[in-house]
Design a protein around this motif. Structure first.
Motif, PDB file in Angstrom:
ATOM      1  N   VAL A  30      52.823  35.082  37.338  1.00 56.23           N
ATOM      2  CA  VAL A  30      51.836  34.372  38.166  1.00 56.23           C
ATOM      3  C   VAL A  30      50.529  34.391  37.388  1.00 56.23           C
ATOM      4  CG1 VAL A  30      50.456  34.463  40.285  1.00 56.23           C
ATOM      5  CG2 VAL A  30      52.913  34.951  40.370  1.00 56.23           C
ATOM      6  N   VAL A  31      49.884  33.222  37.284  1.00 60.43           N
ATOM      7  CA  VAL A  31      48.625  33.115  36.541  1.00 60.43           C
ATOM      8  C   VAL A  31      47.485  32.760  37.497  1.00 60.43           C
ATOM      9  CG1 VAL A  31      49.880  32.434  34.463  1.00 60.43           C
ATOM     10  CG2 VAL A  31      48.951  30.658  35.994  1.00 60.43           C
ATOM     11  N   GLY A  32      46.298  32.618  36.948  1.00 61.60           N
ATOM     12  CA  GLY A  32      45.126  32.338  37.759  1.00 61.60           C
ATOM     13  C   GLY A  32      45.154  30.968  38.413  1.00 61.60           C
ATOM     14  N   LYS A  33      44.645  30.894  39.619  1.00 64.86           N
ATOM     15  CA  LYS A  33      44.541  29.601  40.290  1.00 64.86           C
ATOM     16  C   LYS A  33      43.479  28.751  39.595  1.00 64.86           C
ATOM     17  CE  LYS A  33      42.048  32.169  43.853  1.00 64.86           C
ATOM     18  NZ  LYS A  33      42.094  32.639  45.243  1.00 64.86           N
ATOM     19  N   THR A  34      43.418  27.494  39.920  1.00 58.98           N
ATOM     20  CA  THR A  34      42.513  26.584  39.211  1.00 58.98           C
ATOM     21  C   THR A  34      41.054  26.986  39.364  1.00 58.98           C
ATOM     22  OG1 THR A  34      42.556  25.085  41.133  1.00 58.98           O
ATOM     23  CG2 THR A  34      44.091  24.625  39.336  1.00 58.98           C
ATOM     24  N   SER A  35      40.723  27.649  40.466  1.00 65.73           N
ATOM     25  CA  SER A  35      39.337  28.100  40.664  1.00 65.73           C
ATOM     26  C   SER A  35      39.053  29.409  39.933  1.00 65.73           C
ATOM     27  CB  SER A  35      39.046  28.266  42.158  1.00 65.73           C
ATOM     28  OG  SER A  35      39.952  29.180  42.749  1.00 65.73           O
ATOM     29  N   ASN A  36      40.089  30.113  39.514  1.00 65.99           N
ATOM     30  CA  ASN A  36      39.956  31.357  38.746  1.00 65.99           C
ATOM     31  C   ASN A  36      40.964  31.330  37.588  1.00 65.99           C
ATOM     32  OD1 ASN A  36      39.468  32.334  41.871  1.00 65.99           O
ATOM     33  ND2 ASN A  36      38.066  33.294  40.417  1.00 65.99           N
ATOM     34  N   PRO A  37      40.794  30.424  36.644  1.00 60.06           N
ATOM     35  CA  PRO A  37      41.820  30.236  35.612  1.00 60.06           C
ATOM     36  C   PRO A  37      41.971  31.429  34.680  1.00 60.06           C
ATOM     37  CG  PRO A  37      39.837  28.984  35.072  1.00 60.06           C
ATOM     38  CD  PRO A  37      39.643  29.510  36.459  1.00 60.06           C
ATOM     39  N   THR A  38      43.206  31.674  34.265  1.00 57.72           N
ATOM     40  CA  THR A  38      43.483  32.672  33.244  1.00 57.72           C
ATOM     41  C   THR A  38      42.968  32.139  31.907  1.00 57.72           C
ATOM     42  OG1 THR A  38      45.435  33.446  34.422  1.00 57.72           O
ATOM     43  CG2 THR A  38      45.297  33.971  32.077  1.00 57.72           C
ATOM     44  N   VAL A  39      42.299  32.994  31.155  1.00 56.44           N
ATOM     45  CA  VAL A  39      41.663  32.582  29.900  1.00 56.44           C
ATOM     46  C   VAL A  39      42.680  32.611  28.758  1.00 56.44           C
ATOM     47  CG1 VAL A  39      39.783  33.080  28.276  1.00 56.44           C
ATOM     48  CG2 VAL A  39      39.485  33.514  30.720  1.00 56.44           C
ATOM     49  N   VAL A  40      42.548  31.667  27.836  1.00 55.55           N
ATOM     50  CA  VAL A  40      43.365  31.640  26.619  1.00 55.55           C
ATOM     51  C   VAL A  40      42.685  32.513  25.569  1.00 55.55           C
ATOM     52  CG1 VAL A  40      44.294  30.180  24.780  1.00 55.55           C
ATOM     53  CG2 VAL A  40      44.195  29.310  27.138  1.00 55.55           C
ATOM     54  N   PHE A  41      43.356  33.567  25.118  1.00 52.46           N
ATOM     55  CA  PHE A  41      42.778  34.444  24.102  1.00 52.46           C
ATOM     56  C   PHE A  41      43.861  35.363  23.552  1.00 52.46           C
ATOM     57  CE2 PHE A  41      42.729  37.026  27.858  1.00 52.46           C
ATOM     58  CZ  PHE A  41      42.750  38.355  27.452  1.00 52.46           C
ATOM     59  N   SER A  42      43.520  36.123  22.531  1.00 57.66           N
ATOM     60  CA  SER A  42      44.431  37.094  21.923  1.00 57.66           C
ATOM     61  C   SER A  42      43.789  38.470  21.917  1.00 57.66           C
ATOM     62  CB  SER A  42      44.777  36.686  20.486  1.00 57.66           C
ATOM     63  OG  SER A  42      45.454  35.445  20.461  1.00 57.66           O
ATOM     64  N   ASP A  43      44.606  39.498  22.085  1.00 58.63           N
ATOM     65  CA  ASP A  43      44.106  40.873  22.058  1.00 58.63           C
ATOM     66  C   ASP A  43      45.260  41.814  21.732  1.00 58.63           C
ATOM     67  OD1 ASP A  43      42.401  43.269  22.745  1.00 58.63           O
ATOM     68  OD2 ASP A  43      41.104  41.672  23.500  1.00 58.63           O
ATOM     69  N   THR A  44      45.081  43.099  21.998  1.00 62.31           N
ATOM     70  CA  THR A  44      46.097  44.096  21.670  1.00 62.31           C
ATOM     71  C   THR A  44      46.330  45.017  22.852  1.00 62.31           C
ATOM     72  OG1 THR A  44      45.349  44.066  19.363  1.00 62.31           O
ATOM     73  CG2 THR A  44      46.791  45.863  20.018  1.00 62.31           C
ATOM     74  N   LEU A  45      47.586  45.105  23.283  1.00 64.10           N
ATOM     75  CA  LEU A  45      47.935  45.965  24.407  1.00 64.10           C
ATOM     76  C   LEU A  45      47.974  47.412  23.933  1.00 64.10           C
ATOM     77  CD1 LEU A  45      50.620  45.084  27.057  1.00 64.10           C
ATOM     78  CD2 LEU A  45      50.132  47.441  26.447  1.00 64.10           C
ATOM     79  N   GLU A  46      47.223  48.282  24.624  1.00 63.25           N
ATOM     80  CA  GLU A  46      47.047  49.662  24.180  1.00 63.25           C
ATOM     81  C   GLU A  46      47.509  50.698  25.185  1.00 63.25           C
ATOM     82  OE1 GLU A  46      42.908  50.112  23.385  1.00 63.25           O
ATOM     83  OE2 GLU A  46      42.857  48.602  21.797  1.00 63.25           O
ATOM     84  N   THR A  47      47.434  50.361  26.482  1.00 61.95           N
ATOM     85  CA  THR A  47      47.589  51.394  27.510  1.00 61.95           C
ATOM     86  C   THR A  47      48.400  50.874  28.694  1.00 61.95           C
ATOM     87  OG1 THR A  47      45.389  52.216  26.921  1.00 61.95           O
ATOM     88  CG2 THR A  47      46.325  53.013  28.986  1.00 61.95           C
ATOM     89  N   ILE A  48      49.223  51.774  29.237  1.00 58.37           N
ATOM     90  CA  ILE A  48      49.914  51.519  30.502  1.00 58.37           C
ATOM     91  C   ILE A  48      49.331  52.472  31.546  1.00 58.37           C
ATOM     92  CG2 ILE A  48      52.124  51.546  31.713  1.00 58.37           C
ATOM     93  CD1 ILE A  48      53.506  51.105  29.050  1.00 58.37           C
ATOM     94  N   VAL A  49      49.049  51.948  32.725  1.00 58.51           N
ATOM     95  CA  VAL A  49      48.521  52.774  33.814  1.00 58.51           C
ATOM     96  C   VAL A  49      49.505  52.720  34.978  1.00 58.51           C
ATOM     97  CG1 VAL A  49      46.586  53.244  35.344  1.00 58.51           C
ATOM     98  CG2 VAL A  49      46.167  52.211  33.099  1.00 58.51           C
ATOM     99  N   PHE A  50      50.108  53.856  35.281  1.00 57.96           N
ATOM    100  CA  PHE A  50      51.037  53.946  36.400  1.00 57.96           C
ATOM    101  C   PHE A  50      50.294  54.290  37.681  1.00 57.96           C
ATOM    102  CE2 PHE A  50      53.849  55.049  32.740  1.00 57.96           C
ATOM    103  CZ  PHE A  50      54.735  53.983  32.865  1.00 57.96           C
ATOM    104  N   SER A  51      50.803  53.794  38.802  1.00 55.55           N
ATOM    105  CA  SER A  51      50.179  54.019  40.119  1.00 55.55           C
ATOM    106  C   SER A  51      48.668  53.819  40.039  1.00 55.55           C
ATOM    107  CB  SER A  51      50.496  55.427  40.628  1.00 55.55           C
ATOM    108  OG  SER A  51      51.879  55.574  40.851  1.00 55.55           O
ATOM    109  N   PRO A  52      48.235  52.615  39.635  1.00 59.49           N
ATOM    110  CA  PRO A  52      46.811  52.415  39.346  1.00 59.49           C
ATOM    111  C   PRO A  52      45.949  52.240  40.596  1.00 59.49           C
ATOM    112  CG  PRO A  52      47.988  50.356  39.111  1.00 59.49           C
ATOM    113  CD  PRO A  52      49.033  51.405  39.404  1.00 59.49           C
TER     114      PRO A  52
END
Length: 358
Positions: free
Chosen positions: A174-196
């Motif tokens: 599920v991505v952002g709605k048109t009023s809150n669009p998901t941004v196109v970009f690149s990054d690096t996944l570093e951390t997992i947070v359980f029971s956040p």
């Protein structure tokens, strides 16, 4: 004879096995270029008038003169090999309709309804423009095509985990709605947070939480939320870990200025929909456990059982990955998938129109 040749070339495009997630340049560009040339050839024929169905829905065993016209168009597009059975909705036509629906991101029920007709009647000039725009996007794309990486394609509502040219995991998102669009970009996944915890963004506090509190004084308690401070005249609110937490049981962080990340969700029913632009910008995952399991495969202490226990523990736990994973959030509305099928999707955020200068 020319129309037969065009349909034959479309069949080649639809059976050339190469995935845009494997390589956003090279062969992918060439396959789109081939499709573009065939759409251009079709447009010169001047035979792409709007088809009108006499019924809201046509399905298997129905009869209608318009089915002959629909079959011919599907043949030209490579979804139907031969036009036969006249005005009868045959099993062969149902299969062709399903393929067309799948590659356009529609419900693949095999019935000819309004959404199917809208896609079938899309002017060739629009498809030519769409292909050209996505080819230009490929030229500008810096997404890596080697190594382990995560690729999320916004208009497709799909996430892929790739190891070089091998797809090891894919899931609906599920991505952002048109009023809150998901941004196109690149990054690096570093951390997992359980029971956040969910630290509610200020915009949501202002526009949604405070009005809800005004309507219902027990809103925070009812939603397992608490005030933990104040900033810029607004209360800082967070939602405690638990089954109703908006982030679900786990989130995946790749720190960025947009505050976008992957996360679980309690709203599982949204994944039943074909078009899934419902979030405030972050990306919700249909298979968060499977992604956590994959990312932690090199940390033997994190067995499947340990992961599930951490997801349901009710107390937040941060886990650093031993190997950071590149993440690319992309925006492609036309591509050839791993099965060799030419796909189109809606330009949900209008990026195609912007790039085309419309």
């Amino acid at each position: 004879m020319k129309n037969r040749f065009i349909a034959f070339i479309f069949c080649l495009v639809l059976t050339s096995a190469h995935s845009y997630a494997q390589d956003l340049g090279g062969k992918q560009y060439q396959l789109l270029e081939k499709a573009l040339s065939q759409y251009q050839a079709l447009s010169t024929k001047g035979e792409w008038s709007t088809i009108t169905s006499p019924k809201p829905v046509l399905k298997l065993k129905d009869t209608s003169a318009v089915l002959v016209v629909i079959k011919e168009r599907l043949r030209l597009l490579g979804d139907l090999r031969r036009v036969r059975d006249g005005n009868v909705f045959s099993p062969a036509l149902e299969d062709a309709v399903k393929q067309f629906q799948l590659r356009h991101g529609l419900e693949d029920d095999g019935a000819i309804g309004p959404a199917f007709m809208k896609a079938l009647n899309m002017p060739l000039e629009k498809r030519i423009e769409q292909l050209s725009t996505n080819m230009s996007r490929i030229k500008e794309d810096t997404t890596k095509s080697t190594g382990t990486r995560i690729i999320a394609n916004i208009p497709e509502f799909k996430l892929y985990v790739m190891e070089d040219n091998r797809e090891v995991l894919s899931m609906d998102i599920v991505v952002g709605k048109t009023s809150n669009p998901t941004v196109v970009f690149s990054d690096t996944l570093e951390t997992i947070v359980f029971s956040p915890y969910w630290n509610v963004p200020a915009s949501i506090v202002r526009n949604e939480i405070l009005p809800a509190i005004n309507r219902n004084g027990s809103y925070l308690a009812d939603n397992n939320m608490e005030i933990v401070g104040k900033a810029d005249g607004l209360p800082k609110i967070r939602q405690k870990p638990g089954p109703d937490n908006a982030l679900g049981d786990v989130k995946f962080l790749f720190p960025n200025k947009y505050d976008i990340y992957f996360h679980d969700t309690p709203s599982k029913s949204l994944f039943e929909k074909k078009k899934r632009a419902f979030s405030h910008g972050c990306i919700r995952l249909s298979q968060p456990y499977e992604l956590a399991q994959y990312l932690l495969k090199d940390q033997p202490q994190w067995t499947g059982t340990e992961i599930l226990e951490a997801m349901s523990a009710g107390s937040e736990k941060w886990v650093k990955l031993t190997t950071k994973i590149p993440v690319d959030i992309i925006y492609y509305t036309a591509w050839v998938d791993a099965g060799g099928t030419l796909n189109f999707r809606d330009d949900i955020y209008g990026h195609d129109r912007e790039q085309a200068g419309l």
